[in-house]
Write a protein that holds these residues in place. Structure first.
Motif, PDB file in Angstrom:
ATOM      1  N   ALA A  14       0.842  -1.195   0.000  1.00 30.24           N
ATOM      2  CA  ALA A  14       0.000   0.000   0.000  1.00 30.24           C
ATOM      3  C   ALA A  14       0.874   1.240   0.000  1.00 30.24           C
ATOM      4  CB  ALA A  14      -0.906  -0.002   1.218  1.00 30.24           C
ATOM      5  N   ILE A  15       0.548   2.196  -0.868  1.00 30.71           N
ATOM      6  CA  ILE A  15       1.287   3.459  -0.879  1.00 30.71           C
ATOM      7  C   ILE A  15       0.967   4.222   0.395  1.00 30.71           C
ATOM      8  CG2 ILE A  15       1.572   5.644  -2.075  1.00 30.71           C
ATOM      9  CD1 ILE A  15       2.689   3.212  -3.528  1.00 30.71           C
ATOM     10  N   ILE A  16       2.026   4.607   1.094  1.00 28.84           N
ATOM     11  CA  ILE A  16       1.831   5.282   2.373  1.00 28.84           C
ATOM     12  C   ILE A  16       1.130   6.627   2.143  1.00 28.84           C
ATOM     13  CG2 ILE A  16       2.993   6.133   4.438  1.00 28.84           C
ATOM     14  CD1 ILE A  16       3.327   3.172   3.913  1.00 28.84           C
ATOM     15  N   SER A  17       0.070   6.887   2.917  1.00 32.83           N
ATOM     16  CA  SER A  17      -0.639   8.155   2.783  1.00 32.83           C
ATOM     17  C   SER A  17       0.151   9.255   3.463  1.00 32.83           C
ATOM     18  CB  SER A  17      -2.044   8.037   3.353  1.00 32.83           C
ATOM     19  OG  SER A  17      -1.980   7.680   4.701  1.00 32.83           O
ATOM     20  N   VAL A  18      -0.499  10.357   3.804  1.00 33.29           N
ATOM     21  CA  VAL A  18       0.239  11.512   4.307  1.00 33.29           C
ATOM     22  C   VAL A  18       1.034  11.146   5.562  1.00 33.29           C
ATOM     23  CG1 VAL A  18       0.027  13.837   5.226  1.00 33.29           C
ATOM     24  CG2 VAL A  18      -1.475  13.077   3.389  1.00 33.29           C
ATOM     25  N   LEU A  19       2.350  11.403   5.523  1.00 26.11           N
ATOM     26  CA  LEU A  19       3.228  11.130   6.659  1.00 26.11           C
ATOM     27  C   LEU A  19       3.889  12.437   7.080  1.00 26.11           C
ATOM     28  CD1 LEU A  19       5.061   7.911   5.399  1.00 26.11           C
ATOM     29  CD2 LEU A  19       3.191   8.017   7.029  1.00 26.11           C
ATOM     30  N   THR A  20       4.059  12.619   8.349  1.00 25.85           N
ATOM     31  CA  THR A  20       4.742  13.806   8.850  1.00 25.85           C
ATOM     32  C   THR A  20       6.158  13.412   9.214  1.00 25.85           C
ATOM     33  OG1 THR A  20       2.673  14.650   9.720  1.00 25.85           O
ATOM     34  CG2 THR A  20       4.686  15.652  10.549  1.00 25.85           C
ATOM     35  N   ILE A  21       7.105  13.739   8.338  1.00 25.85           N
ATOM     36  CA  ILE A  21       8.510  13.419   8.560  1.00 25.85           C
ATOM     37  C   ILE A  21       9.306  14.700   8.377  1.00 25.85           C
ATOM     38  CG2 ILE A  21      10.470  12.043   7.795  1.00 25.85           C
ATOM     39  CD1 ILE A  21       8.555   9.980   6.760  1.00 25.85           C
ATOM     40  N   SER A  22      10.160  15.026   9.328  1.00 27.71           N
ATOM     41  CA  SER A  22      10.946  16.241   9.215  1.00 27.71           C
ATOM     42  C   SER A  22      11.951  16.110   8.096  1.00 27.71           C
ATOM     43  CB  SER A  22      11.680  16.508  10.536  1.00 27.71           C
ATOM     44  OG  SER A  22      12.554  15.441  10.825  1.00 27.71           O
ATOM     45  N   GLY A  23      12.334  17.236   7.490  1.00 26.04           N
ATOM     46  CA  GLY A  23      13.319  17.190   6.420  1.00 26.04           C
ATOM     47  C   GLY A  23      13.023  18.253   5.392  1.00 26.04           C
ATOM     48  N   CYS A  24      13.593  18.052   4.203  1.00 26.93           N
ATOM     49  CA  CYS A  24      13.450  19.039   3.139  1.00 26.93           C
ATOM     50  C   CYS A  24      11.987  19.216   2.775  1.00 26.93           C
ATOM     51  CB  CYS A  24      14.236  18.597   1.911  1.00 26.93           C
ATOM     52  SG  CYS A  24      15.997  18.391   2.241  1.00 26.93           S
ATOM     53  N   GLN A  25      11.614  20.435   2.434  1.00 23.53           N
ATOM     54  CA  GLN A  25      10.262  20.721   1.996  1.00 23.53           C
ATOM     55  C   GLN A  25      10.331  21.492   0.690  1.00 23.53           C
ATOM     56  OE1 GLN A  25       8.512  22.771   5.366  1.00 23.53           O
ATOM     57  NE2 GLN A  25       7.591  20.854   6.072  1.00 23.53           N
ATOM     58  N   THR A  26       9.213  21.455  -0.044  1.00 21.51           N
ATOM     59  CA  THR A  26       9.141  22.167  -1.299  1.00 21.51           C
ATOM     60  C   THR A  26       7.723  22.683  -1.470  1.00 21.51           C
ATOM     61  OG1 THR A  26       9.558  22.054  -3.684  1.00 21.51           O
ATOM     62  CG2 THR A  26       8.577  20.096  -2.648  1.00 21.51           C
ATOM     63  N   LEU A  27       7.429  23.303  -2.581  1.00 20.62           N
ATOM     64  CA  LEU A  27       6.104  23.842  -2.850  1.00 20.62           C
ATOM     65  C   LEU A  27       5.507  23.127  -4.044  1.00 20.62           C
ATOM     66  CD1 LEU A  27       6.739  27.694  -2.552  1.00 20.62           C
ATOM     67  CD2 LEU A  27       5.731  26.202  -0.831  1.00 20.62           C
ATOM     68  N   ASP A  28       4.192  22.847  -3.989  1.00 19.68           N
ATOM     69  CA  ASP A  28       3.536  22.281  -5.159  1.00 19.68           C
ATOM     70  C   ASP A  28       3.033  23.414  -6.031  1.00 19.68           C
ATOM     71  OD1 ASP A  28       1.282  23.279  -3.983  1.00 19.68           O
ATOM     72  OD2 ASP A  28       0.326  21.332  -3.594  1.00 19.68           O
ATOM     73  N   GLY A  29       2.284  23.079  -7.079  1.00 13.29           N
ATOM     74  CA  GLY A  29       1.833  24.091  -8.023  1.00 13.29           C
ATOM     75  C   GLY A  29       0.935  25.140  -7.402  1.00 13.29           C
ATOM     76  N   ALA A  30       0.248  24.782  -6.315  1.00 12.95           N
ATOM     77  CA  ALA A  30      -0.660  25.725  -5.674  1.00 12.95           C
ATOM     78  C   ALA A  30       0.027  26.511  -4.566  1.00 12.95           C
ATOM     79  CB  ALA A  30      -1.867  24.974  -5.106  1.00 12.95           C
ATOM     80  N   GLY A  31       1.328  26.309  -4.398  1.00 17.01           N
ATOM     81  CA  GLY A  31       2.050  27.018  -3.368  1.00 17.01           C
ATOM     82  C   GLY A  31       1.944  26.368  -2.005  1.00 17.01           C
ATOM     83  N   ARG A  32       1.370  25.158  -1.936  1.00 15.93           N
ATOM     84  CA  ARG A  32       1.220  24.455  -0.668  1.00 15.93           C
ATOM     85  C   ARG A  32       2.551  23.832  -0.270  1.00 15.93           C
ATOM     86  NH1 ARG A  32      -0.076  19.028   0.570  1.00 15.93           N
ATOM     87  NH2 ARG A  32      -0.103  18.622  -1.678  1.00 15.93           N
ATOM     88  N   VAL A  33       2.906  23.995   1.003  1.00 12.58           N
ATOM     89  CA  VAL A  33       4.137  23.371   1.474  1.00 12.58           C
ATOM     90  C   VAL A  33       3.912  21.869   1.584  1.00 12.58           C
ATOM     91  CG1 VAL A  33       5.770  23.217   3.375  1.00 12.58           C
ATOM     92  CG2 VAL A  33       4.811  25.447   2.735  1.00 12.58           C
ATOM     93  N   ILE A  34       4.776  21.090   0.967  1.00 12.68           N
ATOM     94  CA  ILE A  34       4.650  19.641   1.039  1.00 12.68           C
ATOM     95  C   ILE A  34       5.942  19.060   1.589  1.00 12.68           C
ATOM     96  CG2 ILE A  34       2.959  19.445  -0.806  1.00 12.68           C
ATOM     97  CD1 ILE A  34       5.174  18.701  -2.722  1.00 12.68           C
ATOM     98  N   SER A  35       5.816  18.049   2.427  1.00 12.14           N
ATOM     99  CA  SER A  35       6.978  17.416   3.025  1.00 12.14           C
ATOM    100  C   SER A  35       7.610  16.476   2.023  1.00 12.14           C
ATOM    101  CB  SER A  35       6.556  16.642   4.275  1.00 12.14           C
ATOM    102  OG  SER A  35       5.829  15.481   3.907  1.00 12.14           O
ATOM    103  N   ARG A  36       8.802  16.013   2.359  1.00 12.37           N
ATOM    104  CA  ARG A  36       9.481  15.081   1.477  1.00 12.37           C
ATOM    105  C   ARG A  36       8.694  13.779   1.372  1.00 12.37           C
ATOM    106  NH1 ARG A  36      14.612  12.897   5.036  1.00 12.37           N
ATOM    107  NH2 ARG A  36      13.387  11.925   6.671  1.00 12.37           N
ATOM    108  N   ALA A  37       7.977  13.394   2.450  1.00  9.96           N
ATOM    109  CA  ALA A  37       7.163  12.190   2.403  1.00  9.96           C
ATOM    110  C   ALA A  37       6.033  12.349   1.400  1.00  9.96           C
ATOM    111  CB  ALA A  37       6.600  11.879   3.787  1.00  9.96           C
ATOM    112  N   ASP A  38       5.385  13.530   1.423  1.00  7.26           N
ATOM    113  CA  ASP A  38       4.336  13.797   0.437  1.00  7.26           C
ATOM    114  C   ASP A  38       4.894  13.699  -0.973  1.00  7.26           C
ATOM    115  OD1 ASP A  38       2.169  14.348   2.205  1.00  7.26           O
ATOM    116  OD2 ASP A  38       3.005  16.329   2.580  1.00  7.26           O
ATOM    117  N   LEU A  39       6.096  14.228  -1.159  1.00  8.64           N
ATOM    118  CA  LEU A  39       6.700  14.262  -2.485  1.00  8.64           C
ATOM    119  C   LEU A  39       6.942  12.864  -3.025  1.00  8.64           C
ATOM    120  CD1 LEU A  39       8.124  15.711  -4.852  1.00  8.64           C
ATOM    121  CD2 LEU A  39      10.209  15.683  -3.462  1.00  8.64           C
ATOM    122  N   VAL A  40       7.632  12.022  -2.251  1.00 11.91           N
ATOM    123  CA  VAL A  40       7.934  10.685  -2.758  1.00 11.91           C
ATOM    124  C   VAL A  40       6.680   9.832  -2.836  1.00 11.91           C
ATOM    125  CG1 VAL A  40      10.369  10.630  -2.142  1.00 11.91           C
ATOM    126  CG2 VAL A  40       8.665   9.983  -0.435  1.00 11.91           C
TER     127      VAL A  40
END
Length: 234
Positions: A14-40
Motif C-alpha cells: 500500500a502506498i503510504i498516505s500523508v506522513l509527517t517526517i521532518s526534512g526538506c520541503q518544497t512547494l507544489d503548483g498551488a504554493g502548498r508546502v509539502i513534506s518530502r514524504a508527500d513528495l515521494v
C-alpha cells in the motif's frame, strides 16, 4: 482485479498516505508546502497509476543496450524486454524468455499471485539484466517515505522531451539500495533511474514514449521453444 495490476502492486504494498517526517520541503503548483514524504508518495502513486495506462516506453541502457516496457489495457497485459530476455504478464500466464542462446526458450508459468515471493521475483530478477521496473521503483520510493534518516532532494527536468519530476535519495536503510535517483514523467511512466539495487548497477533512461502499443510487442521471440509449466486443469 486483473492479475497484472495485482502483481505490479504486490511489490510496493500500500502506498503510504500523508506522513509527517521532518526534512526538506518544497512547494507544489498551488504554493502548498509539502513534506518530502508527500513528495515521494506522490511520485510513487503517480508511477503506480501508470498500471492503468496503455503505453510503450523505450529505454537506453549502458553500453548501447536497450530495453522496453509495453502495457495494454484491453486486454490487460504487459511486456518487458531487456538484454538477454523478455517477460510477458497476462491474466492467464507469466512467460519468461531467455534470448541469450541461438534458439530462445520461453517458460510459461501460472499468473503471479499477490504478496508471494514469485510475484516479486519476476520483477526483481530483471535488475540483473539492467532493467529496473516500476514495481521496484515504487518499493524504493515507499521505503524512502517512511525512513526518517533518508536524505531526499527534488528537481525537475526533461526526459525524452517530456517533463519529469525527480528525486535524489541518500542514506536509505532497510531497502535494496542506500541511494538512488529516479525521475517520473508527467504521464506517470518511469523516466529514468540510477542506482545499485541488490548489487546490480542500474542506469536506465527513457528514450521514447508513446501512448499506444502494437500487437507484435507481446509476441514471443521468433522460433522460441516454449515450455508450459502451468498446472493442468482438473
Amino acid at each position: 482485479m486483473p492479475v497484472v495490476s495485482i502483481s505490479l502492486r504486490a511489490l510496493a504494498g500500500a502506498i503510504i498516505s500523508v506522513l509527517t517526517i521532518s526534512g526538506c520541503q518544497t512547494l507544489d503548483g498551488a504554493g502548498r508546502v509539502i513534506s518530502r514524504a508527500d513528495l515521494v508518495n506522490d511520485l510513487a502513486a503517480r508511477l503506480d497509476r501508470s498500471n492503468e495506462l496503455t503505453y510503450s516506453a523505450d529505454y537506453q541502457l549502458p553500453g548501447g543496450e536497450s530495453a522496453s516496457i509495453v502495457q495494454s489495457q484491453d486486454p490487460l497485459r504487459a511486456a518487458y524486454t531487456y538484454p538477454g530476455g523478455m517477460l510477458t504478464v497476462t491474466a492467464d500466464a507469466t512467460t519468461a524468455c531467455d534470448t541469450t542462446r541461438k534458439k530462445p526458450t520461453c517458460t510459461v508459468t501460472a499468473p503471479a499471485v499477490t504478496n508471494t515471493k514469485p510475484a516479486i521475483a519476476i520483477f526483481t530478477d530483471m535488475n540483473k539484466r539492467g532493467l529496473v521496473t516500476p514495481p521496484v521503483v515504487i518499493g524504493l520510493l515507499t521505503a524512502a517515505a517512511i525512513d526518517p534518516n533518508a536524505v531526499i532532494r527534488q528537481h525537475d527536468t526533461t526526459v525524452a522531451g517530456r517533463h519529469a519530476t525527480c528525486v535524489e535519495v541518500e542514506q536509505l536503510s532497510n531497502a535494496p539500495t542506500s541511494k538512488f535517483d529516479a525521475c517520473i514523467i508527467s504521464e506517470g511512466a518511469l523516466g529514468s533511474f540510477t542506482g545499485v539495487v541488490d548489487g546490480a548497477q542500474l542506469d536506465v533512461a527513457l528514450s521514447r514514449y508513446r501512448d499506444a502499443v502494437t500487437g507484435s510487442a507481446f509476441d514471443l521471440p521468433p522460433g522460441a521453444g516454449v515450455v508450459d509449466r502451468r498446472p493442468t486443469p482438473q
